[in-house]
Design a protein around this motif. Structure first.
Motif, PDB file in Angstrom:
ATOM      1  N   GLN A   1       1.673   6.431  -7.450  1.00  0.00           N
ATOM      2  CA  GLN A   1       0.649   7.264  -8.074  1.00  0.00           C
ATOM      3  C   GLN A   1       0.803   8.755  -7.801  1.00  0.00           C
ATOM      4  O   GLN A   1      -0.050   9.548  -8.198  1.00  0.00           O
ATOM      5  CB  GLN A   1      -0.741   6.782  -7.688  1.00  0.00           C
ATOM      6  N   GLN A   2       1.911   9.140  -7.173  1.00  0.00           N
ATOM      7  CA  GLN A   2       2.164  10.571  -6.998  1.00  0.00           C
ATOM      8  C   GLN A   2       2.691  11.151  -8.309  1.00  0.00           C
ATOM      9  O   GLN A   2       3.678  10.656  -8.862  1.00  0.00           O
ATOM     10  CB  GLN A   2       3.170  10.810  -5.869  1.00  0.00           C
TER      11      GLN A   2
ATOM     12  N   ARG B   1       2.321   1.571  -3.471  1.00  0.00           N
ATOM     13  CA  ARG B   1       1.293   2.002  -4.416  1.00  0.00           C
ATOM     14  C   ARG B   1       1.012   3.497  -4.245  1.00  0.00           C
ATOM     15  O   ARG B   1       0.820   4.213  -5.235  1.00  0.00           O
ATOM     16  CB  ARG B   1       0.019   1.187  -4.182  1.00  0.00           C
ATOM     17  N   TRP B   2       1.001   3.967  -3.005  1.00  0.00           N
ATOM     18  CA  TRP B   2       0.797   5.392  -2.746  1.00  0.00           C
ATOM     19  C   TRP B   2       1.876   6.217  -3.446  1.00  0.00           C
ATOM     20  O   TRP B   2       1.575   7.247  -4.073  1.00  0.00           O
ATOM     21  CB  TRP B   2       0.802   5.656  -1.238  1.00  0.00           C
TER      22      TRP B   2
ATOM     23  N   LEU C   1      -6.130   8.299   0.106  1.00  0.00           N
ATOM     24  CA  LEU C   1      -5.120   9.357  -0.015  1.00  0.00           C
ATOM     25  C   LEU C   1      -5.341  10.427   1.043  1.00  0.00           C
ATOM     26  O   LEU C   1      -4.377  10.916   1.667  1.00  0.00           O
ATOM     27  CB  LEU C   1      -5.168   9.967  -1.411  1.00  0.00           C
TER      28      LEU C   1
ATOM     29  N   THR D   1       0.829  -1.196   0.000  1.00  0.00           N
ATOM     30  CA  THR D   1       0.000   0.000   0.000  1.00  0.00           C
ATOM     31  C   THR D   1       0.868   1.251   0.000  1.00  0.00           C
ATOM     32  O   THR D   1       0.590   2.224  -0.730  1.00  0.00           O
ATOM     33  CB  THR D   1      -0.931  -0.001   1.214  1.00  0.00           C
TER      34      THR D   1
ATOM     35  N   PRO E   1      -4.437  -1.658  -8.136  1.00  0.00           N
ATOM     36  CA  PRO E   1      -5.164  -0.495  -8.667  1.00  0.00           C
ATOM     37  C   PRO E   1      -4.831   0.746  -7.853  1.00  0.00           C
ATOM     38  O   PRO E   1      -4.407   0.645  -6.683  1.00  0.00           O
ATOM     39  CB  PRO E   1      -6.627  -0.895  -8.507  1.00  0.00           C
ATOM     40  N   PRO E   2      -5.011   1.924  -8.427  1.00  0.00           N
ATOM     41  CA  PRO E   2      -4.738   3.152  -7.674  1.00  0.00           C
ATOM     42  C   PRO E   2      -5.557   3.215  -6.388  1.00  0.00           C
ATOM     43  O   PRO E   2      -6.698   2.758  -6.333  1.00  0.00           O
ATOM     44  CB  PRO E   2      -5.153   4.262  -8.645  1.00  0.00           C
TER      45      PRO E   2
END
Length: 327
Positions: free
Chosen positions: A274-275, A270-271, A308, A267, A301-302
């Motif tokens: 996607q930045q 993934r965070w 967020l 996680t 997946p995002p």
């Protein structure tokens, strides 16, 4: 695995790379066959970007990568190394003669004529403002010692100074859910300039795996024991500068944000992925299983907006006061 470009150089890197500090030193012993197995597991999972340094095990990490590449000539890898910590971090030590000697040593360790990418290894702030330093780096490219150059930084101010230099291909900076400051100015500036961002210390030295407790004991040769207060190098490199007790508690909260079927570490990765502006993220691994699990974050997946927002809220409440104004 998704590939992203360092826009200034056109070099392609996997969105999930592999940091190899663990394979060299300072994280407890990793025997050679195990290190090669980690490299192989990462490559088989789609990793094409490896990050190392000339001081990781005094060159051991570089030599392990060279041995692996010799065994796997079919692997299409971009290897970035770093230089500048073989002498005291004093501005006068950052000059062309030393750069030539350091890159020649890394070329020999890695078994290549031309390095793919060499990065200054967290030099003093004055170095980023020296025209002579960047002229010397340009000379390394002209001489064929390295294809491109970048920097690894401690602070956002250093990152912005490096991004302003036209020859800088990439900036490596600590970025993770416990270190959000780069989102404010550094990543937008990198996007505008076409500079790649390499996100390092992505799991806050393992805190964001959610596996540690207040009772966890690390080995005497592990920087998570001997550098908690910056005794050996910048404190921000260990647990992202967060004190251990706070970090363990915040990591337990973060783990509850993981989507179904994903680990806390995945996680966090993934965070980062996607930045906007991130080119690649370089978690380390000490086992093939860990390397494969880390690479699996690229297929998630995002994270949804609610997650967020929850990460930002956790940071503001538990972490910001300790790290935001320091780096």
């Amino acid at each position: 695995m998704e590939q992203r470009a360092f826009s200034r150089s056109g070099q392609q890197v996997s969105v999930l790379g592999l940091g190899t500090w663990q394979l060299g030193a300072d994280w407890g012993e990793v025997v050679e066959d195990d290190a090669l197995a980690v490299l192989d597991a990462a490559v088989e999972a789609g990793v094409t970007f490896l990050d190392t340094a000339d001081v990781y095990g005094d060159g051991r990490s570089e030599r392990l990568i060279a041995r692996y590449r010799a065994q796997r000539p079919d692997a299409d890898l971009l290897v970035a190394t770093k230089m500048g910590r073989r002498l005291p971090q004093e501005p006068e030590n950052y000059h062309l003669d030393h750069f030539r000697a350091w890159t020649d040593r890394s070329r020999e360790n890695l078994g290549v004529d031309t390095l793919d990418l060499v990065q200054l290894h967290c030099p003093p702030t004055a170095v980023y403002h020296s025209d002579a330093v960047f002229d010397a780096l340009d000379t390394l490219v002209a001489e064929g010692r390295t294809a491109r150059y970048g920097v690894s930084v401690e602070t956002c101010a250093q990152a912005l100074a490096a991004i302003a230099r036209p020859g800088t291909t990439s900036v490596q900076i600590i970025l993770n859910p416990f270190r959000l400051k780069p989102l404010e100015e550094v990543l937008p500036a990198a996007v505008e300039a076409g500079v790649g961002i390499i996100a390092r210390v992505p799991l806050a030295s393992g805190l964001l795996s959610g596996r540690y407790t207040p009772e966890t004991v690390f080995g005497a040769d592990d920087h998570r024991t001997y550098n908690r207060n910056g005794e050996a190098f910048d404190q921000g490199e260990t647990f992202s500068g967060v004190d251990y007790a706070t970090g363990v508690e915040a990591a337990a909260e973060f783990a509850r944000l993981a989507p179904s079927g994903a680990t806390s570490a995945q996680t966090a990765l993934r965070w980062i992925i996607q930045q906007p502006g991130v080119s690649t993220v370089i978690p380390g691994a000490r086992s093939p299983e860990q390397a494969r699990a880390n690479a699996g974050a690229a297929a998630l997946p995002p994270l949804p907006p609610a997650t967020l927002d929850a990460v930002t809220e956790l940071y503001d409440r538990r972490i910001r006061g300790q790290v935001h104004d320091r780096w």
